[in-house]
Design a protein around this motif. Structure first.
Motif, PDB file in Angstrom:
ATOM      1  N   ILE A   1       8.638  23.037 -32.725  1.00 47.21           N
ATOM      2  CA  ILE A   1       8.624  24.493 -32.883  1.00 47.21           C
ATOM      3  C   ILE A   1       8.235  24.823 -34.321  1.00 47.21           C
ATOM      4  CG2 ILE A   1       9.949  26.629 -32.703  1.00 47.21           C
ATOM      5  CD1 ILE A   1      11.706  25.266 -30.628  1.00 47.21           C
ATOM      6  N   LYS A   2       7.184  25.607 -34.455  1.00 47.12           N
ATOM      7  CA  LYS A   2       6.647  25.992 -35.757  1.00 47.12           C
ATOM      8  C   LYS A   2       7.668  26.790 -36.571  1.00 47.12           C
ATOM      9  CE  LYS A   2       2.896  28.823 -37.666  1.00 47.12           C
ATOM     10  NZ  LYS A   2       1.837  29.792 -37.308  1.00 47.12           N
ATOM     11  N   ASN A   3       7.563  26.683 -37.883  1.00 47.43           N
ATOM     12  CA  ASN A   3       8.403  27.421 -38.814  1.00 47.43           C
ATOM     13  C   ASN A   3       8.429  28.922 -38.486  1.00 47.43           C
ATOM     14  OD1 ASN A   3       9.701  27.202 -41.694  1.00 47.43           O
ATOM     15  ND2 ASN A   3       8.408  29.027 -41.744  1.00 47.43           N
ATOM     16  N   GLY A   4       9.637  29.512 -38.468  1.00 45.57           N
ATOM     17  CA  GLY A   4       9.783  30.954 -38.354  1.00 45.57           C
ATOM     18  C   GLY A   4       9.714  31.523 -36.945  1.00 45.57           C
ATOM     19  N   ILE A   5       9.684  30.688 -35.933  1.00 47.66           N
ATOM     20  CA  ILE A   5       9.541  31.149 -34.544  1.00 47.66           C
ATOM     21  C   ILE A   5      10.899  31.611 -33.990  1.00 47.66           C
ATOM     22  CG2 ILE A   5       9.075  30.346 -32.170  1.00 47.66           C
ATOM     23  CD1 ILE A   5       6.551  30.825 -33.811  1.00 47.66           C
ATOM     24  N   SER A   6      10.861  32.646 -33.145  1.00 50.41           N
ATOM     25  CA  SER A   6      12.046  33.102 -32.419  1.00 50.41           C
ATOM     26  C   SER A   6      11.892  32.789 -30.934  1.00 50.41           C
ATOM     27  CB  SER A   6      12.236  34.614 -32.600  1.00 50.41           C
ATOM     28  OG  SER A   6      12.562  34.927 -33.938  1.00 50.41           O
ATOM     29  N   ILE A   7      12.950  32.243 -30.340  1.00 50.34           N
ATOM     30  CA  ILE A   7      12.991  31.948 -28.914  1.00 50.34           C
ATOM     31  C   ILE A   7      14.070  32.830 -28.294  1.00 50.34           C
ATOM     32  CG2 ILE A   7      13.332  30.175 -27.154  1.00 50.34           C
ATOM     33  CD1 ILE A   7      10.953  29.511 -28.873  1.00 50.34           C
ATOM     34  N   SER A   8      13.731  33.570 -27.253  1.00 47.46           N
ATOM     35  CA  SER A   8      14.652  34.549 -26.677  1.00 47.46           C
ATOM     36  C   SER A   8      15.732  33.884 -25.822  1.00 47.46           C
ATOM     37  CB  SER A   8      13.880  35.579 -25.852  1.00 47.46           C
ATOM     38  OG  SER A   8      13.171  34.946 -24.815  1.00 47.46           O
ATOM     39  N   LYS A   9      16.762  34.657 -25.484  1.00 49.06           N
ATOM     40  CA  LYS A   9      17.885  34.192 -24.674  1.00 49.06           C
ATOM     41  C   LYS A   9      17.439  33.578 -23.352  1.00 49.06           C
ATOM     42  CE  LYS A   9      22.050  36.889 -25.598  1.00 49.06           C
ATOM     43  NZ  LYS A   9      22.973  37.879 -25.001  1.00 49.06           N
ATOM     44  N   ASN A  10      18.202  32.589 -22.911  1.00 45.65           N
ATOM     45  CA  ASN A  10      18.037  31.996 -21.576  1.00 45.65           C
ATOM     46  C   ASN A  10      16.683  31.326 -21.375  1.00 45.65           C
ATOM     47  OD1 ASN A  10      20.488  33.367 -21.173  1.00 45.65           O
ATOM     48  ND2 ASN A  10      19.489  35.095 -20.179  1.00 45.65           N
ATOM     49  N   SER A  11      16.063  30.894 -22.460  1.00 48.16           N
ATOM     50  CA  SER A  11      14.732  30.286 -22.361  1.00 48.16           C
ATOM     51  C   SER A  11      14.818  28.825 -21.939  1.00 48.16           C
ATOM     52  CB  SER A  11      13.996  30.374 -23.700  1.00 48.16           C
ATOM     53  OG  SER A  11      13.639  31.705 -23.989  1.00 48.16           O
ATOM     54  N   PHE A  12      13.777  28.384 -21.257  1.00 51.57           N
ATOM     55  CA  PHE A  12      13.619  26.969 -20.901  1.00 51.57           C
ATOM     56  C   PHE A  12      12.287  26.505 -21.482  1.00 51.57           C
ATOM     57  CE2 PHE A  12      11.862  23.601 -18.258  1.00 51.57           C
ATOM     58  CZ  PHE A  12      12.910  22.696 -18.228  1.00 51.57           C
ATOM     59  N   VAL A  13      12.354  25.601 -22.447  1.00 54.77           N
ATOM     60  CA  VAL A  13      11.162  25.077 -23.099  1.00 54.77           C
ATOM     61  C   VAL A  13      10.973  23.644 -22.631  1.00 54.77           C
ATOM     62  CG1 VAL A  13      10.061  24.524 -25.302  1.00 54.77           C
ATOM     63  CG2 VAL A  13      11.487  26.580 -25.096  1.00 54.77           C
ATOM     64  N   LYS A  14       9.903  23.382 -21.933  1.00 56.23           N
ATOM     65  CA  LYS A  14       9.724  22.075 -21.300  1.00 56.23           C
ATOM     66  C   LYS A  14       9.418  20.982 -22.334  1.00 56.23           C
ATOM     67  CE  LYS A  14       4.816  22.657 -20.151  1.00 56.23           C
ATOM     68  NZ  LYS A  14       3.824  22.700 -19.056  1.00 56.23           N
ATOM     69  N   MET A  15       9.593  19.752 -21.893  1.00 57.20           N
ATOM     70  CA  MET A  15       9.383  18.567 -22.724  1.00 57.20           C
ATOM     71  C   MET A  15       7.999  18.563 -23.370  1.00 57.20           C
ATOM     72  SD  MET A  15       9.764  14.612 -21.427  1.00 57.20           S
ATOM     73  CE  MET A  15       8.427  14.735 -20.257  1.00 57.20           C
ATOM     74  N   LYS A  16       7.947  18.146 -24.640  1.00 60.20           N
ATOM     75  CA  LYS A  16       6.714  17.967 -25.410  1.00 60.20           C
ATOM     76  C   LYS A  16       5.920  19.258 -25.598  1.00 60.20           C
ATOM     77  CE  LYS A  16       6.086  13.027 -24.572  1.00 60.20           C
ATOM     78  NZ  LYS A  16       5.161  11.963 -24.111  1.00 60.20           N
ATOM     79  N   SER A  17       6.607  20.388 -25.582  1.00 60.58           N
ATOM     80  CA  SER A  17       5.927  21.666 -25.858  1.00 60.58           C
ATOM     81  C   SER A  17       5.594  21.774 -27.336  1.00 60.58           C
ATOM     82  CB  SER A  17       6.828  22.833 -25.453  1.00 60.58           C
ATOM     83  OG  SER A  17       7.047  22.848 -24.061  1.00 60.58           O
ATOM     84  N   ARG A  18       4.572  22.579 -27.617  1.00 56.72           N
ATOM     85  CA  ARG A  18       4.229  22.939 -28.994  1.00 56.72           C
ATOM     86  C   ARG A  18       4.315  24.461 -29.074  1.00 56.72           C
ATOM     87  NH1 ARG A  18       5.121  18.431 -29.002  1.00 56.72           N
ATOM     88  NH2 ARG A  18       3.911  16.650 -29.733  1.00 56.72           N
ATOM     89  N   ILE A  19       5.320  24.954 -29.786  1.00 60.52           N
ATOM     90  CA  ILE A  19       5.596  26.390 -29.804  1.00 60.52           C
ATOM     91  C   ILE A  19       5.120  26.966 -31.138  1.00 60.52           C
ATOM     92  CG2 ILE A  19       7.340  28.178 -29.524  1.00 60.52           C
ATOM     93  CD1 ILE A  19       6.999  26.395 -27.053  1.00 60.52           C
ATOM     94  N   ILE A  20       4.073  27.795 -31.091  1.00 62.19           N
ATOM     95  CA  ILE A  20       3.532  28.380 -32.319  1.00 62.19           C
ATOM     96  C   ILE A  20       3.604  29.914 -32.305  1.00 62.19           C
ATOM     97  CG2 ILE A  20       2.017  26.401 -32.774  1.00 62.19           C
ATOM     98  CD1 ILE A  20      -0.329  28.081 -31.676  1.00 62.19           C
ATOM     99  N   HIS A  21       4.117  30.475 -31.212  1.00 61.09           N
ATOM    100  CA  HIS A  21       4.314  31.924 -31.120  1.00 61.09           C
ATOM    101  C   HIS A  21       5.727  32.205 -30.614  1.00 61.09           C
ATOM    102  CE1 HIS A  21       0.036  32.519 -31.722  1.00 61.09           C
ATOM    103  NE2 HIS A  21      -0.238  31.702 -30.715  1.00 61.09           N
ATOM    104  N   ASP A  22       6.257  33.363 -30.964  1.00 61.53           N
ATOM    105  CA  ASP A  22       7.560  33.767 -30.460  1.00 61.53           C
ATOM    106  C   ASP A  22       7.563  33.796 -28.936  1.00 61.53           C
ATOM    107  OD1 ASP A  22       8.314  34.084 -33.091  1.00 61.53           O
ATOM    108  OD2 ASP A  22       8.288  36.268 -33.054  1.00 61.53           O
ATOM    109  N   GLN A  23       8.720  33.501 -28.364  1.00 62.37           N
ATOM    110  CA  GLN A  23       8.828  33.511 -26.897  1.00 62.37           C
ATOM    111  C   GLN A  23      10.060  34.322 -26.487  1.00 62.37           C
ATOM    112  OE1 GLN A  23       8.738  29.658 -25.039  1.00 62.37           O
ATOM    113  NE2 GLN A  23       6.667  29.227 -25.731  1.00 62.37           N
TER     114      GLN A  23
END
Length: 198
Positions: free
Chosen positions: A176-198
């Motif tokens: 997960i990239k620096n400064g990212i926000s992930i919202s409540k109840n989220s499911f982030v699957k294996m080996k994801s690359r998160i560069i935007h808020d979710q």
């Protein structure tokens, strides 16, 4: 360590094996047994038996005041959250338990019931809520905020200043990239690359 505190482990599945390992490694607690299902009573794991079910929690509390939730969460956080509330209502304390091989900054804050597994790194300014799993080899960088009932899986990397909201699962090997926000109840699957808020 003398005068280890007695603790009961809630859950008897695969994740419980890893929990036993870090509880023994912490050298602070004496495992008195597991809470499992009716069909599991009498079965054992690493020498510790299933000594009761949910129905026995109030009776067991008379002699054991500490508990740890030893089942994981992947797609559903609700069971783990429910048991945390149930145990607290009875009166159990749920301590923070960490492996001696984990690094936890003295300038971090970690709430009750959170388990920190082998090789995890929690850096300065991190805040972690109640009832979380910070699994083996995960990296939580500076000033990250993690809410309640979150599971950060093996080898996940959460870079600085991220905000992970309540009840979120972060899959193994995710970055997960620096400064990212992930919202409540989220499911982030294996080996994801998160560069935007979710």
């Amino acid at each position: 360590m003398k005068n280890k505190k007695k603790i009961i482990l809630v859950g008897f599945g695969g994740h419980a094996s890893s929990c036993v390992d870090i509880i023994e490694d912490s050298n602070k607690f004496k495992i008195e047994g597991f809470i499992g299902t009716k069909s599991e009573i009498g079965k054992s794991k690493f020498g510790y038996k299933v000594i009761g079910t949910d129905k026995d929690l109030k009776k067991i509390f008379k002699r054991i005041k500490l508990a740890s939730i030893c089942f994981g969460q992947i797609k559903n956080y609700k069971k783990k959250k429910l048991y945390f509330s149930k145990l607290k209502k009875i009166g159990y304390s749920l301590p923070v338990i960490k492996s001696q091989s984990a690094y936890v900054s003295k300038n971090s804050k970690i709430k009750n019931g959170t388990l920190i597994f082998h090789g995890a790194i929690i850096n300065a300014g991190v805040k972690i809520g109640e009832n979380c799993i910070i699994n083996s080899k995960s990296l939580i960088e500076h000033d990250v905020s993690i809410g309640n009932n979150c599971h950060i899986s093996t080898g996940a990397i959460i870079n600085g200043n991220c905000d992970i909201s309540d009840n979120t699962f972060i899959g193994s090997g995710t970055i997960i990239k620096n400064g990212i926000s992930i919202s409540k109840n989220s499911f982030v699957k294996m080996k994801s690359r998160i560069i935007h808020d979710q």
